[in-house]
Structure formats: structure tokens, C-alpha cells
Motif scaffolding. Structure first.
Motif, PDB file in Angstrom:
ATOM      1  N   LEU A 155       0.842  -1.201   0.000  1.00 17.66           N
ATOM      2  CA  LEU A 155       0.000   0.000   0.000  1.00 17.66           C
ATOM      3  C   LEU A 155       0.875   1.248   0.000  1.00 17.66           C
ATOM      4  O   LEU A 155       0.614   2.208  -0.748  1.00 17.66           O
ATOM      5  N   PHE A 156       1.906   1.251   0.823  1.00 16.93           N
ATOM      6  CA  PHE A 156       2.840   2.377   0.882  1.00 16.93           C
ATOM      7  C   PHE A 156       3.525   2.577  -0.472  1.00 16.93           C
ATOM      8  O   PHE A 156       3.590   3.696  -0.998  1.00 16.93           O
ATOM      9  N   GLU A 157       4.012   1.483  -1.022  1.00 14.54           N
ATOM     10  CA  GLU A 157       4.691   1.528  -2.326  1.00 14.54           C
ATOM     11  C   GLU A 157       3.778   2.104  -3.402  1.00 14.54           C
ATOM     12  O   GLU A 157       4.174   2.996  -4.174  1.00 14.54           O
ATOM     13  N   SER A 200       4.034   9.559  -9.402  1.00 15.02           N
ATOM     14  CA  SER A 200       4.720   9.571 -10.699  1.00 15.02           C
ATOM     15  C   SER A 200       4.048  10.489 -11.711  1.00 15.02           C
ATOM     16  O   SER A 200       4.675  10.923 -12.679  1.00 15.02           O
ATOM     17  N   SER A 201       2.777  10.785 -11.495  1.00 10.99           N
ATOM     18  CA  SER A 201       2.053  11.648 -12.443  1.00 10.99           C
ATOM     19  C   SER A 201       2.467  13.115 -12.334  1.00 10.99           C
ATOM     20  O   SER A 201       2.178  13.912 -13.228  1.00 10.99           O
ATOM     21  N   LEU A 202       3.155  13.490 -11.247  1.00 11.05           N
ATOM     22  CA  LEU A 202       3.553  14.883 -11.062  1.00 11.05           C
ATOM     23  C   LEU A 202       4.700  15.249 -12.000  1.00 11.05           C
ATOM     24  O   LEU A 202       5.586  14.444 -12.269  1.00 11.05           O
ATOM     25  N   GLU A 203       4.683  16.477 -12.464  1.00  9.14           N
ATOM     26  CA  GLU A 203       5.655  16.940 -13.468  1.00  9.14           C
ATOM     27  C   GLU A 203       7.093  16.819 -12.970  1.00  9.14           C
ATOM     28  O   GLU A 203       8.009  16.508 -13.745  1.00  9.14           O
ATOM     29  N   LEU A 204       7.319  17.057 -11.711  1.00  4.37           N
ATOM     30  CA  LEU A 204       8.674  17.077 -11.159  1.00  4.37           C
ATOM     31  C   LEU A 204       9.244  15.672 -10.943  1.00  4.37           C
ATOM     32  O   LEU A 204      10.457  15.511 -10.813  1.00  4.37           O
ATOM     33  N   VAL A 205       8.379  14.671 -10.911  1.00  3.22           N
ATOM     34  CA  VAL A 205       8.792  13.311 -10.544  1.00  3.22           C
ATOM     35  C   VAL A 205       9.184  12.523 -11.786  1.00  3.22           C
ATOM     36  O   VAL A 205       8.368  12.291 -12.681  1.00  3.22           O
ATOM     37  N   GLY A 206      10.451  12.094 -11.823  1.00  3.93           N
ATOM     38  CA  GLY A 206      10.914  11.269 -12.931  1.00  3.93           C
ATOM     39  C   GLY A 206      10.634   9.806 -12.703  1.00  3.93           C
ATOM     40  O   GLY A 206      10.129   9.102 -13.585  1.00  3.93           O
ATOM     41  N   GLU A 207      10.943   9.314 -11.489  1.00  3.34           N
ATOM     42  CA  GLU A 207      10.729   7.906 -11.177  1.00  3.34           C
ATOM     43  C   GLU A 207      10.453   7.749  -9.694  1.00  3.34           C
ATOM     44  O   GLU A 207      11.074   8.408  -8.847  1.00  3.34           O
ATOM     45  N   VAL A 208       9.526   6.867  -9.362  1.00  6.37           N
ATOM     46  CA  VAL A 208       9.330   6.394  -7.995  1.00  6.37           C
ATOM     47  C   VAL A 208       9.714   4.930  -8.006  1.00  6.37           C
ATOM     48  O   VAL A 208       9.172   4.146  -8.776  1.00  6.37           O
ATOM     49  N   ARG A 209      10.669   4.560  -7.171  1.00  2.46           N
ATOM     50  CA  ARG A 209      11.193   3.195  -7.216  1.00  2.46           C
ATOM     51  C   ARG A 209      11.369   2.641  -5.808  1.00  2.46           C
ATOM     52  O   ARG A 209      11.378   3.373  -4.818  1.00  2.46           O
ATOM     53  N   GLY A 210      11.543   1.336  -5.749  1.00  5.35           N
ATOM     54  CA  GLY A 210      11.740   0.675  -4.467  1.00  5.35           C
ATOM     55  C   GLY A 210      10.745  -0.438  -4.296  1.00  5.35           C
ATOM     56  O   GLY A 210      10.087  -0.894  -5.245  1.00  5.35           O
ATOM     57  N   SER A 211      10.592  -0.878  -3.066  1.00  9.26           N
ATOM     58  CA  SER A 211       9.675  -1.966  -2.760  1.00  9.26           C
ATOM     59  C   SER A 211       9.237  -1.853  -1.310  1.00  9.26           C
ATOM     60  O   SER A 211      10.063  -1.570  -0.423  1.00  9.26           O
ATOM     61  N   HIS A 212       7.949  -2.038  -1.073  1.00  9.47           N
ATOM     62  CA  HIS A 212       7.408  -2.032   0.279  1.00  9.47           C
ATOM     63  C   HIS A 212       7.827  -0.753   1.011  1.00  9.47           C
ATOM     64  O   HIS A 212       7.647   0.334   0.464  1.00  9.47           O
ATOM     65  N   PHE A 213       8.392  -0.869   2.214  1.00  6.14           N
ATOM     66  CA  PHE A 213       8.730   0.325   2.992  1.00  6.14           C
ATOM     67  C   PHE A 213      10.158   0.803   2.714  1.00  6.14           C
ATOM     68  O   PHE A 213      10.900   1.165   3.634  1.00  6.14           O
ATOM     69  N   ILE A 243      14.164  10.057  -0.040  1.00  5.26           N
ATOM     70  CA  ILE A 243      14.162   8.670   0.424  1.00  5.26           C
ATOM     71  C   ILE A 243      13.159   8.505   1.557  1.00  5.26           C
ATOM     72  O   ILE A 243      13.134   9.309   2.498  1.00  5.26           O
ATOM     73  N   LEU A 244      12.360   7.460   1.503  1.00  4.01           N
ATOM     74  CA  LEU A 244      11.399   7.118   2.556  1.00  4.01           C
ATOM     75  C   LEU A 244      11.677   5.693   3.033  1.00  4.01           C
ATOM     76  O   LEU A 244      11.762   4.763   2.224  1.00  4.01           O
ATOM     77  N   SER A 245      11.836   5.538   4.347  1.00  2.00           N
ATOM     78  CA  SER A 245      12.059   4.212   4.938  1.00  2.00           C
ATOM     79  C   SER A 245      11.461   4.196   6.345  1.00  2.00           C
ATOM     80  O   SER A 245      12.179   4.101   7.331  1.00  2.00           O
ATOM     81  N   PRO A 246      10.149   4.314   6.462  1.00  2.00           N
ATOM     82  CA  PRO A 246       9.498   4.529   7.753  1.00  2.00           C
ATOM     83  C   PRO A 246       9.444   3.266   8.609  1.00  2.00           C
ATOM     84  O   PRO A 246       9.775   2.167   8.140  1.00  2.00           O
ATOM     85  N   PRO A 247       9.012   3.390   9.863  1.00  2.00           N
ATOM     86  CA  PRO A 247       8.734   2.193  10.660  1.00  2.00           C
ATOM     87  C   PRO A 247       7.746   1.283   9.936  1.00  2.00           C
ATOM     88  O   PRO A 247       6.895   1.750   9.163  1.00  2.00           O
ATOM     89  N   LEU A 248       7.850  -0.006  10.202  1.00  2.00           N
ATOM     90  CA  LEU A 248       7.031  -0.990   9.498  1.00  2.00           C
ATOM     91  C   LEU A 248       5.633  -1.120  10.080  1.00  2.00           C
ATOM     92  O   LEU A 248       4.849  -1.952   9.626  1.00  2.00           O
TER      93      LEU A 248
END
Length: 456
Positions: A357-359, A366-379, A424-429
Motif C-alpha cells: 500500500l505504501f509503495e 509519478s504523475s507529477l511533473e517534477l517526478v521522474g521515477e518512484v522506485r523501491g519496494s514495500h517500505f 528517500i522514505l524508509s518509515p517504521p514498518l
């Protein structure tokens, strides 16, 4: 009489004159308004010295997996200190907490990884892995088999050796043991794939490994080290099947595979360890730290295979490697309590749902003009900002777009980590759906604000 620890902003900043912050612009921090003073934490929130409650979007530093102020972990550390505050695991000494944690970690780790060396940071865990492999090769009569293959974009620590294995950008102007390390191509398809398909890019990466082995000589290479997902290099996810292909080439050339799970282990990707469960490999060594205690105590683990252990523990051998705080009783107790809590609450299993859900919430940006890529997995997510979306044109470093978005987010109640053109986002699980939605809203508003300012 106990020393009184200040909490008022001015008092903390006065004392802070004596503190050297990690990876900081020390000259810039002379302007004290650049500093945020964190004075408390609970759950997935922290509190600053002005009383503002902020969502801890970086989990301390990739590590507060179980959330802040978990009483079970606090009580375990307190009880351990009241029972055995310190004793070493040097020489012929051991103690219950370190022994039990080693057993628990070995049982959670995949396959034949049954022997655990404890230290106090991911940097030292990776240093230890290399020192152990160097000695392993000495024992086998292969003193020249010492080189390490790493990758551009990697992060493996900041000690003299581990920073050499880290992407060169992190040691600019600093010395390191660079003579031991060679960096392979960065496996970032979006940035470097050009006109190749993802499968063709994967073939290119594997060929790069094979060419470098040929040029260096397999007889000179001790190991290849890789994070399952690159962390501080920008949350880079390699193409599907990358790790299995790389592991296969390494095995064919008698090169050990070190999986750096300092960030990805202990639930961040939905499993206690990601190497086998997520990426389908059983490495020769796994290194981990951070989430092993959820940051409540400094602790790391270098987990080695039965085969490596058999060689380095032969007759007449002394393991000439050790740290004063290896297997510290309080740290080991924190690790045991943290793992027990995560098993009882089934946090890794929950992450397979809430992490997705977070991912997906962040990938909607990604639809925002400034955003080139959103990447990663889970948290574990990175957002890269670009000047031109179609051309993927990066912003100049001095434009500090990541920092501007992070500042805008913090004004709205979210801590996120800027990293050049990335966030970078890496919040508590332990995040739930409402706070995940709130993070998404804050980030969207912050990115739009910065985008509007840039376009003026």
C-alpha cells in the motif's frame, strides 16, 4: 548527581557546538537554524524541541522497524543491564543473550548460514565479511584472492574499507582502501538502460561482471558484494533476475557472494531476510544491522556459511578479529526482544500488505511533473526529481531539489531524507492505512509547492 540532559532548543544547540554530525555540511550547520532537535518519539512519530509532532518517514535511519518506544524492547534492555551489564565474547567467554541471539539469527537466515559474528554497525559487519574472506583464502593457500567487486551506486558503510566498497560519490576528497575494490556498472535500468529492453540491460550487467572477472582474474577476486535493493545510493532496484544471474556467475568462478542486508533484513521487504525469500539466492555471507534491534541498541551481524566457518575454525587457528562491544549483552537482549515482538505481531507478514500500500501510494506521485521515477519496494522507496520528465534531465546539484521537497514536507509534519535529486522514505514498518495516506498527501503537496516555485 546525575547530569541533566537539556531539551530546550537553545540549550541543546549550545551543547551541539561540540558534536560532529555524520554526512553533514559542517560549515552549513554553523547556522543553527539548519538543525532539527529531536527530543522524543513514540510509534511512528517523533517530537522536536518546539513540540512539533512529525511522522518519522525515515525510521531513524532505515532502522526503527518495530516503531519507537516499544516497551518490550526497553524492558528487555533494562532487565539485561540489571542482570549482566557487560561482558565480552572474547577468548573463552560467552553469555546467554549473545549465544541465544546467534542461534535465533542463524535459524532465521537461509540455508547454510549458521555462524554469526556480532559487531556494532553495518560498516563493521561488511568490514568483517571481507576480513573473514581474506583469512579464509589465506587458509586455503590463495593469498592473492583478495579483490572485492562492488557496484557504482552501492552503499556499504563509511569505515576505510567499507567506504571503498561504497559508490565513489560517498568518498569524494577522502581516502579509502580503494586498491582492493573494483566497481561494476550501476544496475539502474530507468537511468542507464537507454534503448535496451530490461532483459537486454540485464545481459549487459552480467557481461560487465564476466568481463571484469576475466580482466582481473577470478584467482584474485574474493567476493562480490551487493545490496538486494540499493539503499543510500538512491533506492535502486536491479532488473528482475539480476541477483540470481550474478550469483551464478560468481559461483562458477569461485567468488563468494556477500548479500548486504543491513537495510533489507528484519521485515522491510516483508521477510526477516530478503535474499532467498524475495530474490531467490542463498549467498555465502549475509551482513545485517539496523532492523536487528530496531535501532534500540547498536548491533550488527555478519552471518557466514558452514563451509567458510569450517575453514577458519580449523586446528591451531585463532580468530584474530574482534571488537570490545561484539555481542554486548544489552544489544543482544534488544535483538531478542525485537525479533520476538516482530514474530508475535507478525510484522513481516503485515508488511506484505501495508508495504505494498505504501509503495503504491508513493508510485501514484509519478504523475507529477517534477517526478521522474518512484522506485523501491514495500517500505523502502526513492523518488527522483527531474528538470525534464521526457528526457530524464537531472537538476544541478546546487539546485538542491531533494532538500527543498524535504523541507516542505517537514513543515507539513513529515521527515523525509533528501539525497541529491532524490527523496528517500524508509518509515517504521508499523504504519497503518490512514498515516500512509497522510504521507502521500504531504508529499504531493510538497512536490507541487517546490515545482511551482521552480517554474516561477
Amino acid at each position: 548527581m546525575a547530569i541533566q540532559i537539556p531539551t530546550a532548543t537553545d540549550a541543546v544547540l549550545a551543547a551541539d557546538e561540540f558534536l560532529i554530525q555524520s554526512f553533514a555540511d559542517l560549515n552549513g550547520l554553523k547556522q543553527k537554524e539548519m538543525l532539527t532537535v529531536i527530543t522524543g518519539a513514540e510509534g511512528y512519530y517523533v517530537t522536536d524541541s518546539h513540540g512539533n509532532q512529525l511522522i518519522d518517514g525515515i525510521g531513524g535511519l532505515w532502522c526503527v522497524n518495530a516503531g519507537h518506544k516499544r516497551q518490550e524492547i526497553i524492558d528487555a534492555v533494562h532487565e539485561q543491564l540489571n542482570t549482566l551489564d557487560y561482558y565480552s565474547t572474547f577468548y573463552n567467554f560467552t553469555h546467554p543473550a549473545a549465544a541465544k541471539l546467534a542461534e535465533k539469527v542463524a535459524r532465521l537466515a537461509p540455508g547454510h548460514l549458521n555462524h554469526v559474528y556480532f559487531a556494532n554497525s553495518g560498516s563493521v559487519a561488511n568490514d568483517s565479511a571481507v576480513r573473514i574472506l581474506h583469512h579464509y583464502n589465506n587458509r586455503l593457500g590463495r593469498p592473492g584472492k583478495k579483490k572485492i567487486l562492488s557496484r557504482t551506486g552501492a552503499y556499504h558503510g563509511s569505515t576505510h574499507l567499507s567506504v571503498a566498497m561504497t559508490t565513489p560519490a560517498y568518498s569524494k576528497g577522502w581516502d579509502s582502501a580503494s586498491e582492493l575494490v573494483h566497481h561494476l556498472l550501476c544496475p539502474h535500468y530507468w537511468r542507464y538502460g537507454d534503448n535496451l529492453s530490461e532483459a537486454e540491460f540485464l545481459d549487459l550487467l552480467v557481461a560487465d561482471l564476466e568481463v571484469n572477472i576475466h580482466n582481473t582474474g577470478a584467482e584474485n577476486i574474493a567476493a562480490f558484494i551487493a545490496e538486494p535493493i540499493m539503499g543510500a545510493g538512491g533506492v535502486i532496484v536491479a532488473p528482475e533476475g539480476y541477483h540470481a544471474r550474478m550469483a551464478s556467475v560468481c559461483a562458477a568462478n569461485d567468488i563468494k557472494y556477500i548479500s548486504d542486508e543491513v537495510v533489507t533484513a528484519f521485515g522491510r521487504l516483508g521477510h526477516f531476510f530478503a535474499s532467498e525469500e524475495v530474490f531467490g539466492i542463498t549467498p555465502d555471507i549475509i551482513t545485517t544491522a539496523k532492523g536487528i534491534t530496531s535501532g534500540y541498541q547498536p548491533l550488527s551481524a555478519t552471518i557466514i556459511s558452514d563451509e567458510i566457518h569450517e575453514v577458519i575454525s580449523g586446528p591451531g587457528e585463532t580468530f584474530l578479529h574482534g571488537m570490545t562491544y561484539s555481542g554486548h549483552p544489552a544489544a543482544a537482549a534488544a535483538g531478542l526482544a525485537n525479533i520476538a515482538l516482530m514474530e508475535r505481531e507478525q510484522i513481516p507478514q503485515q508488511v506484505r500488505t501495508t508495504g505494498k500500500l505504501f509503495e503504491n501510494t508513493l508510485k501514484a506521485l509519478s504523475s507529477l511533473e517534477l517526478v521522474g521515477e518512484v522506485r523501491g519496494s514495500h517500505f523502502m522507496t526513492g523518488i527522483e526529481f527531474v528538470k525534464d520528465k521526457a528526457a530524464k534531465t537531472p537538476f544541478a546539484e546546487q539546485e538542491m531539489v531533494g532538500t527543498k521537497v524535504a523541507q516542505a514536507a517537514q513543515r507539513r509534519g513529515l521527515i523525509a531524507r533528501p539525497l541529491g535529486n532524490c527523496l528517500i522514505l524508509s518509515p517504521p514498518l508499523t504504519l497503518d492505512a490512514p498515516v500512509i495516506a497522510a504521507i502521500g498527501d504531504i508529499l504531493r503537496e510538497s512536490i507541487v509547492e517546490v515545482s511551482s516555485a521552480l517554474n516561477r
